[in-house]
Design an enzyme around this catalytic site. Sequence first.
Site, PDB file in Angstrom:
ATOM      1  N   LEU A 268       0.821  -1.211   0.000  1.00 49.92           N
ATOM      2  CA  LEU A 268       0.000   0.000   0.000  1.00 49.92           C
ATOM      3  C   LEU A 268       0.858   1.267   0.000  1.00 49.92           C
ATOM      4  O   LEU A 268       0.480   2.265  -0.601  1.00 49.92           O
ATOM      5  CB  LEU A 268      -0.952   0.000   1.194  1.00 49.92           C
ATOM      6  CG  LEU A 268      -2.146  -0.945   1.056  1.00 49.92           C
ATOM      7  CD1 LEU A 268      -2.984  -0.943   2.326  1.00 49.92           C
ATOM      8  CD2 LEU A 268      -3.024  -0.575  -0.137  1.00 49.92           C
ATOM      9  N   ARG A 272       0.180   4.010  -2.676  1.00 49.65           N
ATOM     10  CA  ARG A 272      -0.296   5.365  -2.344  1.00 49.65           C
ATOM     11  C   ARG A 272       0.415   6.439  -3.141  1.00 49.65           C
ATOM     12  O   ARG A 272      -0.217   7.330  -3.708  1.00 49.65           O
ATOM     13  CB  ARG A 272      -0.109   5.607  -0.842  1.00 49.65           C
ATOM     14  CG  ARG A 272      -1.169   4.904  -0.074  1.00 49.65           C
ATOM     15  CD  ARG A 272      -0.908   4.811   1.401  1.00 49.65           C
ATOM     16  NE  ARG A 272      -1.953   3.962   1.966  1.00 49.65           N
ATOM     17  CZ  ARG A 272      -1.872   3.289   3.097  1.00 49.65           C
ATOM     18  NH1 ARG A 272      -0.780   3.366   3.829  1.00 49.65           N
ATOM     19  NH2 ARG A 272      -2.865   2.555   3.507  1.00 49.65           N
ATOM     20  N   TYR A 410      -9.897   4.125  -2.129  1.00 55.13           N
ATOM     21  CA  TYR A 410      -9.010   2.944  -2.085  1.00 55.13           C
ATOM     22  C   TYR A 410      -7.560   3.302  -1.767  1.00 55.13           C
ATOM     23  O   TYR A 410      -7.238   4.448  -1.614  1.00 55.13           O
ATOM     24  CB  TYR A 410      -9.179   2.024  -3.297  1.00 55.13           C
ATOM     25  CG  TYR A 410      -8.985   2.547  -4.705  1.00 55.13           C
ATOM     26  CD1 TYR A 410      -8.250   3.676  -4.995  1.00 55.13           C
ATOM     27  CD2 TYR A 410      -9.525   1.830  -5.781  1.00 55.13           C
ATOM     28  CE1 TYR A 410      -8.066   4.095  -6.308  1.00 55.13           C
ATOM     29  CE2 TYR A 410      -9.349   2.240  -7.094  1.00 55.13           C
ATOM     30  CZ  TYR A 410      -8.611   3.375  -7.341  1.00 55.13           C
ATOM     31  OH  TYR A 410      -8.427   3.776  -8.625  1.00 55.13           O
ATOM     32  N   GLU A 411      -6.750   2.251  -1.620  1.00 55.24           N
ATOM     33  CA  GLU A 411      -5.362   2.375  -1.124  1.00 55.24           C
ATOM     34  C   GLU A 411      -5.347   2.997   0.276  1.00 55.24           C
ATOM     35  O   GLU A 411      -4.451   3.762   0.631  1.00 55.24           O
ATOM     36  CB  GLU A 411      -4.488   3.222  -2.070  1.00 55.24           C
ATOM     37  CG  GLU A 411      -4.438   2.734  -3.512  1.00 55.24           C
ATOM     38  CD  GLU A 411      -3.537   1.524  -3.735  1.00 55.24           C
ATOM     39  OE1 GLU A 411      -2.749   1.180  -2.830  1.00 55.24           O
ATOM     40  OE2 GLU A 411      -3.647   0.916  -4.817  1.00 55.24           O
ATOM     41  N   GLY A 412      -6.347   2.663   1.087  1.00 60.39           N
ATOM     42  CA  GLY A 412      -6.485   3.279   2.416  1.00 60.39           C
ATOM     43  C   GLY A 412      -7.269   4.569   2.258  1.00 60.39           C
ATOM     44  O   GLY A 412      -6.855   5.447   1.485  1.00 60.39           O
TER      45      GLY A 412
END
Length: 603
Positions: A268, A272, A410-412
């Site tokens: 991730l 990011r 997404y991606e946290g």
Amino acid sequence: MATETTNESGIIRGGQFIVKETNPQDVFTPEDFSEEQIMMKESVTEFVDKEVVPHKERFEKKDYALTEEVMRKAGEMGFLGVAVPEEYDGLGMGFVSTMLVCDYISGATGSIATAFGAHTGIGTMPITLYGTEEQKKKYVPKLATGEWFGAYCLTEPGAGSDANSGKTKAELTEDGKHYKINGQKMWISNAGFCNVFVVFARLEDDKNITGFIVENDPSNGITLGEEEHKLGIHSSSTRQVFFNDCLVPVENMLAGRGEGFKIAMNALNVGRIKLAAACLDAQRRVISLATQYANEREQFKTPIAKFGAIRKKLADMATSAYVGESASYRAAKDIENRIHIRQEQGDEFATAELKGVEEFAIECSILKVAVSEDIQNCSDEGIQIYGGMGFSADAPMEAAWRDARISRIYEGTNEINRMLAVGMLVKKAMKGHVNLLEPAMAVANELTSIPSFDVPDFSEPLSEEMDMIKKLKKVFLMVAGSAVQKFGTELEQHQQLLIAASDILIEIYMAESAILRTQKNIARSSEEAQKEQIAMSQLYLYHAVKIIQNRAEEGIASFAEGDEQRMMLMGLKRFTKYTNLPNIVALRNTIADKVTDSNAYPF
Ligand SMILES: Cc1cc2nc3c(=O)[nH]c(=O)nc-3n(C[C@H](O)[C@H](O)[C@H](O)COP(=O)(O)OP(=O)(O)OC[C@H]3O[C@@H](n4cnc5c(N)ncnc54)[C@H](O)[C@@H]3O)c2cc1C
């Protein structure tokens, strides 16, 4: 303010920007791209203009096959293998080049941006970085060339942000040859056409999940849900994936038992910063289209590009793209340098890359949040510039706006990334990797001392802005330092405060990156040649100061009262005060002139 020195090798550490002054010569800017990188950028742009732009309508009509076709062509061009070492049939390019490809391939539709990101990032990278030699030899060349496609199965109906809480189970078979996987994954990008999944599952009652490489074989207990009906990225395949007694050879475990959470988190980090890159060309394209529309569209017998209300928007949009580029490539090069150092010290590629990116995980989170919100604002204003046509699915802004929305999730999610950025910085300080304590104490002392009434010399271009950045860092240290002192390890319970501190951190990094880029370019051209870039750096900083004032005030009032509060608010006023307030309207006009004259994003 006491400033932090660079680490033993002279290379800046992640998060250190908040206590360290950076020399403009030490930042990488898009103007530093090598010949090879410029050629790569041109070749990717040409590819997108030929293979994606003419088919934008089809991408909005859920043409999943088209996404697969474009991805396969991208593979033939070598674009899917840029981050893969040459020994596994990739191009083995440096981190900056991999950012660049991700940036320029992602601009025309979020469907390709997502398919590319899911395949090259979370789909391929965990195997490249954590796989055994046999696993890498077996899977990576196929993935790097686009012969096969990858997907990443982490999220479950009950496990989203809390990614380590998944219920999917892996159980060793009696003969010890396989793991049997049972469970349900959801929101899996590329599920509809991928050949291999990276799947996370739990063995027995392990605290942490474990990663597995699972080939997509429907005869082996794998079934897919229907395509999800989504707000945007309409031709990105997103499905649920069900594993029902799916047998995975034991040699397909990725890294060790219980290592899955670490793999997921490290994947991730890369994801990011690459997501930030993926939002950049989308902004450039939105700005260019909005400018062309504004120059052509006449109302009141005047092109709307001549109206101040529209010029303000174009100037703000161009500024956010310029700042996003500046910060993204600055961080990318810092990561690349870190990777080189680690390799020189004897780390092999995978370890060097993992550790290099992990070092800058704070910057990765900052960029993910900042640039995903920039593309959202940019496309929103794009709609407004198009007026009624902006609301129409027949014009390009509507899709750009819908596609932008997913990047904040997404991606946290951006909430999680905001809290992570500050949380990771505090952890680094506790480990002694970034010295926050001394500078924070120096700021606390400064609050009780008599301010200097000297009028500084701000004759050098952007010197007042650089001075303001120094002061804004003091605001962060004042707010975050006091918060840590008050709440200690309980700080993570105070999410609104963390988010306020995070916004301050984000604004500082973004504003400083733009100023440093412009200063570097002034030194190699001239102030006149950088007139608009100076204006953008000043304009962004002005907005940043306003945001920081607001967030700091919120934060201070949440934990300080009476004299302490008054003292901190006075400090805040001092640390956010301009000696010469720039003429914001004039700055915007300077930027808007350049953008409208160029009829495109020109920087
Ligand atoms: C189009 C699309 C593609 C995707 N692709 C993939 C993929 O390929 N592979 C994969 O594994 N996943 C994928 N995802 C899943 C994605 O990563 C998750 O949706 C995301 O991590 C958020 O999880 P969630 O949806 O369960 O939301 P939740 O975690 O339920 O969050 C809901 C809200 O609560 C907030 N929240 C949650 N926890 C906290 C907390 N501790 N503190 C404060 N706020 C909190 C969140 O910020 C959010 O605003 C995809 C999702 C979408 C929509």
